[in-house]
Design a protein around this motif. Structure first.
Motif, PDB file in Angstrom:
ATOM      1  N   MET A  59      20.410  41.638  53.449  1.00 13.69           N
ATOM      2  CA  MET A  59      21.215  40.665  52.449  1.00 13.69           C
ATOM      3  C   MET A  59      22.845  40.681  53.566  1.00 13.69           C
ATOM      4  O   MET A  59      22.187  41.072  54.480  1.00 13.69           O
ATOM      5  N   GLN A  60      22.780  39.438  52.938  1.00 13.79           N
ATOM      6  CA  GLN A  60      24.048  39.414  53.076  1.00 13.79           C
ATOM      7  C   GLN A  60      25.583  39.927  52.300  1.00 13.79           C
ATOM      8  O   GLN A  60      25.752  40.225  51.387  1.00 13.79           O
ATOM      9  N   VAL A  61      26.859  39.451  53.127  1.00 12.01           N
ATOM     10  CA  VAL A  61      27.670  39.916  52.109  1.00 12.01           C
ATOM     11  C   VAL A  61      28.960  38.555  51.678  1.00 12.01           C
ATOM     12  O   VAL A  61      28.911  37.642  52.795  1.00 12.01           O
ATOM     13  N   TRP A  62      28.583  38.417  50.823  1.00 12.89           N
ATOM     14  CA  TRP A  62      29.859  36.795  50.480  1.00 12.89           C
ATOM     15  C   TRP A  62      31.200  37.642  49.794  1.00 12.89           C
ATOM     16  O   TRP A  62      30.778  37.768  48.929  1.00 12.89           O
ATOM     17  N   LYS A  63      32.194  36.219  50.796  1.00 14.97           N
ATOM     18  CA  LYS A  63      33.628  36.618  50.444  1.00 14.97           C
ATOM     19  C   LYS A  63      34.019  35.740  49.488  1.00 14.97           C
ATOM     20  O   LYS A  63      34.072  34.352  49.757  1.00 14.97           O
ATOM     21  N   PHE A  64      34.583  35.917  48.837  1.00 18.16           N
ATOM     22  CA  PHE A  64      35.161  34.675  47.162  1.00 18.16           C
ATOM     23  C   PHE A  64      37.188  35.439  47.151  1.00 18.16           C
ATOM     24  O   PHE A  64      37.631  36.595  47.091  1.00 18.16           O
ATOM     25  N   GLY A  65      37.556  34.348  47.689  1.00 14.08           N
ATOM     26  CA  GLY A  65      39.645  34.414  47.890  1.00 14.08           C
ATOM     27  C   GLY A  65      39.885  34.195  46.421  1.00 14.08           C
ATOM     28  O   GLY A  65      39.693  33.554  45.116  1.00 14.08           O
ATOM     29  N   GLY A  66      40.983  34.390  46.870  1.00  9.86           N
ATOM     30  CA  GLY A  66      42.262  34.086  46.041  1.00  9.86           C
ATOM     31  C   GLY A  66      41.763  32.737  44.832  1.00  9.86           C
ATOM     32  O   GLY A  66      41.783  32.673  43.471  1.00  9.86           O
ATOM     33  N   THR A  67      41.562  31.702  45.509  1.00  7.21           N
ATOM     34  CA  THR A  67      41.233  30.593  44.663  1.00  7.21           C
ATOM     35  C   THR A  67      40.025  30.024  44.297  1.00  7.21           C
ATOM     36  O   THR A  67      39.918  29.378  43.277  1.00  7.21           O
ATOM     37  N   SER A  68      39.289  30.967  44.574  1.00  7.92           N
ATOM     38  CA  SER A  68      37.587  31.097  44.018  1.00  7.92           C
ATOM     39  C   SER A  68      37.365  31.257  42.929  1.00  7.92           C
ATOM     40  O   SER A  68      36.745  31.743  41.950  1.00  7.92           O
ATOM     41  N   VAL A  69      38.649  32.446  42.884  1.00  4.11           N
ATOM     42  CA  VAL A  69      38.238  32.866  41.700  1.00  4.11           C
ATOM     43  C   VAL A  69      39.494  33.336  41.093  1.00  4.11           C
ATOM     44  O   VAL A  69      39.735  34.174  39.579  1.00  4.11           O
ATOM     45  N   GLY A  70      40.868  32.494  40.916  1.00  2.00           N
ATOM     46  CA  GLY A  70      41.424  31.929  40.271  1.00  2.00           C
ATOM     47  C   GLY A  70      42.131  31.572  39.108  1.00  2.00           C
ATOM     48  O   GLY A  70      42.858  31.387  38.011  1.00  2.00           O
ATOM     49  N   LYS A  71      41.289  30.642  38.706  1.00  2.00           N
ATOM     50  CA  LYS A  71      40.721  30.603  37.163  1.00  2.00           C
ATOM     51  C   LYS A  71      39.421  30.731  36.980  1.00  2.00           C
ATOM     52  O   LYS A  71      38.271  30.871  36.825  1.00  2.00           O
ATOM     53  N   PRO A  72      38.815  30.609  35.390  1.00  2.00           N
ATOM     54  CA  PRO A  72      37.714  31.232  34.788  1.00  2.00           C
ATOM     55  C   PRO A  72      36.954  30.176  34.865  1.00  2.00           C
ATOM     56  O   PRO A  72      35.455  30.889  35.584  1.00  2.00           O
ATOM     57  N   GLU A  73      36.620  29.114  35.042  1.00  2.00           N
ATOM     58  CA  GLU A  73      36.396  28.074  35.551  1.00  2.00           C
ATOM     59  C   GLU A  73      35.522  28.575  36.299  1.00  2.00           C
ATOM     60  O   GLU A  73      34.454  28.158  37.249  1.00  2.00           O
ATOM     61  N   ARG A  74      36.421  29.104  37.427  1.00  2.00           N
ATOM     62  CA  ARG A  74      36.090  29.035  38.965  1.00  2.00           C
ATOM     63  C   ARG A  74      35.662  30.456  38.912  1.00  2.00           C
ATOM     64  O   ARG A  74      34.074  30.384  39.770  1.00  2.00           O
ATOM     65  N   MET A  75      35.697  31.445  38.522  1.00  2.00           N
ATOM     66  CA  MET A  75      35.107  32.411  38.115  1.00  2.00           C
ATOM     67  C   MET A  75      33.887  32.518  37.761  1.00  2.00           C
ATOM     68  O   MET A  75      32.425  33.077  38.417  1.00  2.00           O
ATOM     69  N   LYS A  76      33.686  31.145  36.238  1.00  2.00           N
ATOM     70  CA  LYS A  76      31.835  31.159  36.500  1.00  2.00           C
ATOM     71  C   LYS A  76      31.347  30.158  37.210  1.00  2.00           C
ATOM     72  O   LYS A  76      29.813  30.710  37.219  1.00  2.00           O
ATOM     73  N   SER A  77      31.874  29.410  38.194  1.00  2.00           N
ATOM     74  CA  SER A  77      30.719  28.958  38.669  1.00  2.00           C
ATOM     75  C   SER A  77      30.847  30.025  39.971  1.00  2.00           C
ATOM     76  O   SER A  77      30.040  29.374  40.464  1.00  2.00           O
ATOM     77  N   ILE A  78      31.212  30.709  40.783  1.00  2.00           N
ATOM     78  CA  ILE A  78      30.754  31.838  41.702  1.00  2.00           C
ATOM     79  C   ILE A  78      29.959  32.456  41.007  1.00  2.00           C
ATOM     80  O   ILE A  78      28.849  33.122  41.472  1.00  2.00           O
TER      81      ILE A  78
END
Ligand code: ADP
Ligand code: ASP
Ligand code: MG
Length: 444
Positions: free
Chosen positions: A1-20
């Motif tokens: 199993m892996q742990v992936w962390k996404f920072g603020g800019t990676s989730v800061g816009k709806p399109e970014r959240m979609k891409s993660i």
């Protein structure tokens, strides 16, 4: 199993959240996904908290309304079905009721402030999980407040985190993607607390260490650890490989890409940490592990601001061999870490970055030593690499690069990975540029 962390800019816009969501589902492995708050949210919540502490409820309410409108627009763009939209708006309504309720407390204490700032991560993880559900993915949300514990010094209690997380994973989290909040935790009183600014990286590493993950990936807005601070220096480049020791020094001494303590749990369990760029997922990034140094003598440079230098002269009243112990006992008493130390026959200079207890420390030191005026607004510049004891020429290269910069302190030889230099913060940018040009070679 892996742990992936996404920072603020990676989730800061709806399109970014979609891409993660696309990123975490494209990779076939099961993983824990740690999320920060949407970029700007933690700052906004802290500002609301400050207004409330000052008793300025009308400003606080105005800021809350603005933040709510921001989330509402975010939800409108994120979800694609009426059911999803409904769920998204429901999340906002519930969490902003919590926020509105917190805003009624008088006096507004540190306890409410911590609860308020935790809402950033609570919102982002709920919205992301709901979005994945809307897309029909196999996903569960687990709550960091159920297993992330800190002690009275604000340090994570690793055994409890490990035990708590494993139990939750065995009992209920059978989904492919397990989402949780970075940053937030509970303190010994059971109240909501946090791992300090940028703490989601630390959460990811603690979780990765706890389950001895295959890998911890920290996804952010840059293609890995650069050789110098890209916010200050013009020509920087990503470093492909770092040892745990090198990365730990860089994080501790100010490389903002990682929370200062991130590397400790990963290193403890030997879990590699990979830094990746959400905006450019195919870029190689940086791999941090036990034995993958860049192989060059000088790997990278970082800088840590808000440092105070304390100059302590021994008086005759004390034998020389007891002096340092007495000095350090005082820093220990006030739980104030010392970063740099230099000594001469009769004097010792130390630096601290937490000057909360400076007055009391100075008063106690003055009982057996003479103090010069402290130097505030100092910066530690940390040059990291492989400086083996029998190598020559490294110190001269560093000092040569800094020939035009007034240097206050130098610390060399404590480890084979770090040379630290203290300069007045007003010289920091110049010093970082000078070291960059003097210590690295560029193709153009
Ligand atoms: P996140 O919100 O994903 O946690 P951060 O803003 O905390 O992102 O960290 C990423 C930022 O760190 C980069 O955008 C960059 O400006 C800054 N940074 C500072 N020093 C370095 C470095 N040596 N290498 C890469 N990034 C760095
Ligand atoms: N949201 C928190 C902060 O802004 C934690 C993090 O982003 O890592 O500091
Ligand atoms: Mg960060």
């Amino acid at each position: 199993m892996q742990v992936w962390k996404f920072g603020g800019t990676s989730v800061g816009k709806p399109e970014r959240m979609k891409s993660i969501r696309d990123l975490v589902t494209a990779d076939p492995g099961r993983k824990i996904v740690v999320l920060s708050a949407l970029s700007g949210s933690t700052n906004a919540l802290l500002e609301i908290g400050s207004a409330l502490k000052e008793g300025d409820t009308s400003r606080a309410n105005q800021l809350i309304d603005e933040l709510r409108a921001h989330y509402s627009a975010f939800v409108d763009d994120l979800f694609e079905t009426p059911k999803g939209l409904d769920r998204g708006q429901q999340i906002i309504s519930t969490e902003f009721n919590v926020i509105a309720n917190l805003a009624t407390y008088q006096p507004f204490t540190i306890k409410q402030d911590k609860e308020l700032v935790a809402e950033g991560e609570i919102l982002s993880t709920q919205l992301f999980t709901a979005y994945m559900m809307e897309k029909g993915d196999s996903v569960t949300l687990i709550h960091a407040l159920d297993f992330m514990k800190i002690d009275e010094d604000g340090e994570p209690v690793f055994d409890e985190i490990e035990g708590g997380l494993k139990k939750i994973l065995e009992e209920k989290a059978t989904a492919q993607i397990i989402v949780t909040q970075g940053f937030i935790c509970r303190n010994p009183e059971g109240n909501i607390d946090n791992l300090k600014r940028g703490g989601s990286d630390y959460t990811a590493s603690l979780l990765g260490g706890a389950i001895t993950a295959e890998e911890i990936q920290i996804w952010t807005d840059i293609d890995g650890m650069h050789n110098n601070d890209p916010r200050v220096v013009k020509r920087t480049f990503p470093v492909r490989n770092l040892t745990f020791e090198e990365a730990a020094e860089l994080a501790y001494f100010g490389a903002k890409i990682l929370h200062p303590s991130t590397i400790t749990p990963a290193k403890l369990r030997g879990v590699p940490v990979r830094l990746k760029n959400t905006m450019e997922p195919s870029a190689v990034g940086t791999l941090i592990s036990a034995n993958t140094s860049a192989g060059t003598e000088i790997t990278a440079i970082a800088a840590k601001d808000n440092i105070t230098a304390i100059y302590i002269h021994s008086t005759r009243m004390l034998n020389a061999y007891g002096f340092l112990k007495k000095v350090f006992d005082i820093f220990e008493k006030y739980k104030t870490p010392v970063d740099m130390i230099t000594t001469s026959e009769v004097s010792v200079a130390v630096t601290i970055d937490n000057s909360e207890h400076l007055e009391s420390i100075s008063a106690e030191l003055s009982q057996f030593a003479e103090l010069e005026e402290h130097d505030r607004n100092q910066t530690i510049i940390c040059v990291v690499g492989q400086f083996f004891a029998d190598k020559s020429g490294i110190a001269i290269r560093i000092l040569e690069a800094l020939r035009d910069i007034p240097v206050r302190m130098i610390s060399y030889g404590a480890s084979e990975h770090n040379v630290s230099i203290l300069v007045d913060t007003k010289h920091k940018n110049m010093a970082l540029e000078a070291l960059n040009e003097g210590l690295f070679t560029f193709e153009d």
